[in-house]
Design an enzyme around this catalytic site. Structure first.
Site, PDB file in Angstrom:
ATOM      1  N   GLU A 175      -2.687  -9.934  -1.009  1.00 29.17           N
ATOM      2  CA  GLU A 175      -3.724  -9.459  -0.205  1.00 29.17           C
ATOM      3  C   GLU A 175      -5.428 -10.287  -0.238  1.00 29.17           C
ATOM      4  O   GLU A 175      -5.589  -9.994   1.398  1.00 29.17           O
ATOM      5  CB  GLU A 175      -4.124  -7.958  -0.489  1.00 29.17           C
ATOM      6  CG  GLU A 175      -3.237  -6.566   0.172  1.00 29.17           C
ATOM      7  CD  GLU A 175      -2.062  -6.754  -0.635  1.00 29.17           C
ATOM      8  OE1 GLU A 175      -2.063  -7.299  -1.567  1.00 29.17           O
ATOM      9  OE2 GLU A 175      -0.903  -6.031   0.651  1.00 29.17           O
ATOM     10  N   TYR A 177      -7.622 -10.740  -1.553  1.00 31.52           N
ATOM     11  CA  TYR A 177      -8.166 -10.840  -2.327  1.00 31.52           C
ATOM     12  C   TYR A 177      -8.872 -12.608  -3.589  1.00 31.52           C
ATOM     13  O   TYR A 177      -8.064 -13.326  -3.462  1.00 31.52           O
ATOM     14  CB  TYR A 177      -8.299  -9.863  -3.025  1.00 31.52           C
ATOM     15  CG  TYR A 177      -8.685  -8.369  -2.441  1.00 31.52           C
ATOM     16  CD1 TYR A 177      -9.342  -8.069  -1.588  1.00 31.52           C
ATOM     17  CD2 TYR A 177      -7.645  -7.811  -1.979  1.00 31.52           C
ATOM     18  CE1 TYR A 177      -9.727  -7.664  -0.884  1.00 31.52           C
ATOM     19  CE2 TYR A 177      -7.169  -6.582  -1.452  1.00 31.52           C
ATOM     20  CZ  TYR A 177      -8.115  -5.600  -0.593  1.00 31.52           C
ATOM     21  OH  TYR A 177      -8.506  -5.448   0.296  1.00 31.52           O
ATOM     22  N   ARG A 225      -0.578  -7.743  -9.646  1.00 30.99           N
ATOM     23  CA  ARG A 225      -0.087  -7.263  -8.708  1.00 30.99           C
ATOM     24  C   ARG A 225       0.067  -8.854  -7.537  1.00 30.99           C
ATOM     25  O   ARG A 225      -1.526  -9.022  -7.486  1.00 30.99           O
ATOM     26  CB  ARG A 225      -1.134  -6.471  -7.508  1.00 30.99           C
ATOM     27  CG  ARG A 225      -0.380  -6.378  -6.027  1.00 30.99           C
ATOM     28  CD  ARG A 225      -0.679  -5.221  -5.196  1.00 30.99           C
ATOM     29  NE  ARG A 225       0.435  -4.780  -4.147  1.00 30.99           N
ATOM     30  CZ  ARG A 225       0.425  -3.594  -3.639  1.00 30.99           C
ATOM     31  NH1 ARG A 225      -1.016  -2.786  -3.326  1.00 30.99           N
ATOM     32  NH2 ARG A 225       1.487  -3.272  -2.569  1.00 30.99           N
ATOM     33  N   HIS A 263      -5.047  -9.518   4.488  1.00 28.97           N
ATOM     34  CA  HIS A 263      -5.829  -8.338   5.551  1.00 28.97           C
ATOM     35  C   HIS A 263      -5.715  -8.851   6.547  1.00 28.97           C
ATOM     36  O   HIS A 263      -4.961  -9.242   7.527  1.00 28.97           O
ATOM     37  CB  HIS A 263      -6.848  -8.403   5.053  1.00 28.97           C
ATOM     38  CG  HIS A 263      -6.162  -7.213   3.738  1.00 28.97           C
ATOM     39  ND1 HIS A 263      -5.593  -6.376   4.098  1.00 28.97           N
ATOM     40  CD2 HIS A 263      -7.113  -6.933   2.760  1.00 28.97           C
ATOM     41  CE1 HIS A 263      -5.870  -4.943   2.925  1.00 28.97           C
ATOM     42  NE2 HIS A 263      -6.385  -6.020   2.158  1.00 28.97           N
ATOM     43  N   GLN A 350      -2.548   6.915  10.671  1.00 28.49           N
ATOM     44  CA  GLN A 350      -3.452   7.900  11.331  1.00 28.49           C
ATOM     45  C   GLN A 350      -4.362   8.281  10.711  1.00 28.49           C
ATOM     46  O   GLN A 350      -5.709   8.946  10.797  1.00 28.49           O
ATOM     47  CB  GLN A 350      -2.842   8.529  12.731  1.00 28.49           C
ATOM     48  CG  GLN A 350      -2.831   7.833  14.266  1.00 28.49           C
ATOM     49  CD  GLN A 350      -1.656   8.284  14.735  1.00 28.49           C
ATOM     50  OE1 GLN A 350      -2.314   9.519  15.027  1.00 28.49           O
ATOM     51  NE2 GLN A 350      -0.877   8.026  16.095  1.00 28.49           N
TER      52      GLN A 350
END
Ligand SMILES: Cc1cc2nc3c(=O)[nH]c(=O)nc-3n(C[C@H](O)[C@H](O)[C@H](O)COP(=O)(O)O)c2cc1C
Ligand code: SF4
Length: 552
Positions: A175, A177, A225, A263, A350
């Protein structure tokens, strides 16, 4: 699992529900509840809440749970509120969490996440000074000595997790990081031992796994990951991803989980526009390269799909994160042959991500109990069953009907329209159209189950209203106008305006009294207006807007 695997479950999901050996740990099936930062740790009774949240999922059969990310040091926090695990005192306070999961036969890993240049802290650090477009604060380049100290911090954090009773750790390497940033030329322009060649760029990830293995010994389960596809320019090409996977395996990881996209990627990775299991191919590429189990992730939300993935060998396990907010009993229902009763995550984001981004604890649009397990447990049971008419089969009405039926009341659900509202009408514009596996996702199974048990829970036609005799103005006018973009219940759960609008139109035609012995409620009476946050203003840049289909 407290429920038995039925013949139907066994026949339908033979691989998914079969056990798996990972390192020294035997996992009872192939289902992982993926890491989610819930912000529950910031609420009152934080440990108790987290223990209850995870225990409910473990009780219903998840094999392996991963906590949200814990930073190994202060500079690695995602933001200034994010949890850090760097002391024995803190580790001690976490003990009830793994204990609660173990009590139900599950296993749990603590995720160690160093946010690197994504950290919204006074001075983020990174492989280089190359800034990120989703963090206004430019990173400071780590020195070689600081890189060594960071590895040590991650190893110490992992050891503390084991001390706290966790089965091991997930090391967050995807992601975008810190570990991911070091691995690619996009963000690593170093010319020392930690940059340049692919081996040098991957050194931080590999050394970290090696050090954590040394510290944990064979008992600690290590899942890494890995970014199976970066989806950014200057990200790792497939051959480098495969090379890193092999190096991570050799360094001592037991399982490789996959992360999809940075991201800052402009390609959606988890929004409703992403086809289900769209990134299965990326996990399969890694699984073919290594011997240890690889986990497929992102937009897998039915047991059928999960079985197809593990049954085909594309991955040994599946990770589902949001589906376990939508339905903690996902595994149990599959195992009992009741998959049609699973409350499906509709990828609207949401009440999970949007809540996190607006500094609230996570929950779920289709399961407002998620993250509030203690609060709902404490509701007193009614002394006797009552006859309840719920007016308006929108999201709130359906949730209300289900809750009342589960508590033993006799419920009739009325809707002015021809039928209950569909996911496509309830989610963001276009959500679910042609993509939600069951159009009934939002008339969740408890209502149908309750109906089978003799309760009158059903979407009724307008004409059915004539059968009710009125008594005493049981309705209040909805405080919100039809067409409002969103509403929030007293507990803060966001509801779509369209659903409330529908109920309101119906309520206006309702007689001003109700039959003897009945209680009447409208979902609109528990709603107050709350403006929706435009998705473009989400601070961390996670893209949920519809755009072109993902690469691959
Ligand atoms: C509220 C929320 C918080 C998350 N926090 C983390 C996190 O701390 N660490 C992590 O690796 N992934 C995190 N994720 C990503 C999930 O692990 C997962 O990759 C993503 O939700 C896609 O999988 P799904 O479609 O099964 O939900 C988070 C997701 C959500 C919805
Ligand atoms: S809020 Fe929406 S995306 Fe999040 S878990 Fe619930 S259904 Fe899924």
């Amino acid at each position: 699992m407290s429920t038995e695997l039925s013949a139907a479950g066994q026949a339908l999901y033979p691989t998914l529900l079969s056990p798996l050996q990972a390192g020294t740990h035997r996992l009872r099936n192939r289902v992982i509840m993926g890491s989610m930062h819930t912000r529950l740790e910031l609420l009152d009774r934080a440990i108790e809440r987290q223990a209850a949240f995870y225990a409910e999922r473990a009780k219903a059969g998840v094999a392996l749970i991963v906590t949200g990310g814990y930073a190994p040091n202060a500079e690695g926090r995602i933001d200034e509120d994010a949890p850090v695990l760097d002391s024995a005192e803190h580790a001690h306070t976490l003990r009830p969490i793994p204990q609660a999961v173990h009590a139900h036969g599950g296993k749990i890993l603590l995720q160690v996440l160093h946010a690197g240049r994504y950290a919204k802290v006074p001075q983020p650090v990174g492989a280089s000074e190359i800034p990120s477009r989703i963090n206004p604060r430019a990173p400071r380049r780590l020195s070689e000595a600081e890189i060594g100290a960071t590895i040590e911090d991650i190893a110490r954090c992992s050891a503390l997790a084991l001390e706290a009773g966790f089965d091991g750790v997930e090391i967050m390497g995807s992601e975008g990081y810190l570990l991911n940033q070091f691995a690619v030329t996009r963000t690593n322009d170093r010319d020392d031992a930690w940059g340049g060649s692919v081996e040098n760029r991957q050194r931080l990830a590999v050394e970290t796994v090696r050090r954590v293995r040394q510290r944990l010994g064979p008992e600690g389960l290590i899942m890494y990951r890995l970014s199976a596809i970066d989806l950014v320019e200057g990200g790792a090409p497939p051959d480098e991803i495969v090379q890193l996977a092999r190096a991570i395996e050799a360094a001592g990881a037991d399982i490789i989980n996959t992360g999809i996209g940075w991201h800052e990627a402009r390609i959606p990775t988890i929004a409703y526009v992403v086809p289900r299991a769209a990134f299965r191919f990326a996990a399969a590429r890694v699984q073919r390269a290594v011997q240890i189990p690889v986990v497929a992730s992102n937009r897998i939300n039915t047991p059928e799909l999960a079985e197809a993935i593990v049954g085909s060998g594309d991955a040994a396990m599946v990770s589902m994160a949001r589906p376990f907010l939508a339905d903690p009993e996902f595994v149990r229902k599959a195992a009992e042959g009741r998959a049609d009763q699973i409350n499906t995550c509709i990828a609207c984001n949401q009440a999970c991500l949007d809540y996190i981004f607006s500094d609230r604890a996570t929950s779920c649009l289709v399961n407002p109990k998620a993250g509030r397990e203690l609060d709902f447990q404490e509701m007193p049971r009614p002394a006797s069953a009552r006859t309840v008419a719920v007016v308006g089969a929108g999201a709130a009405g359906m949730a209300c009907a289900i809750a009342a039926a589960e508590r033993g009341h006799r419920v009739t659900l009325f809707e002015a329209g021809r039928r209950h509202r569909r996911p496509a009408q309830l989610g963001p514009r276009g959500a679910g159209q042609g993509r939600v596996p069951r159009a009934d996702a939002l008339v969740p199974p408890p209502a149908r189950g309750a109906g089978r048990d003799g309760e009158a829970v059903h979407p009724a036609r307008r004409g059915a209203a004539a059968g009710l005799r009125a008594r005493g103005g049981g309705h209040r006018r909805a405080p919100a106008r039809a067409g409002d973009s969103g509403h929030r219940s007293r507990q803060g759960h966001q509801l779509p305006g369209a659903a409330v609008g529908s109920a309101q139109r119906w309520v206006r035609r309702w007689p001003s009294s109700a039959p003897a012995g009945s209680a009447t409620t409208s979902p609109s009476t528990c709603c107050t207006r709350a403006p929706r946050r435009p998705s473009s203003s989400r601070p961390n840049g996670v893209s949920t807007r519809p755009t072109s289909r993902p690469a691959g």
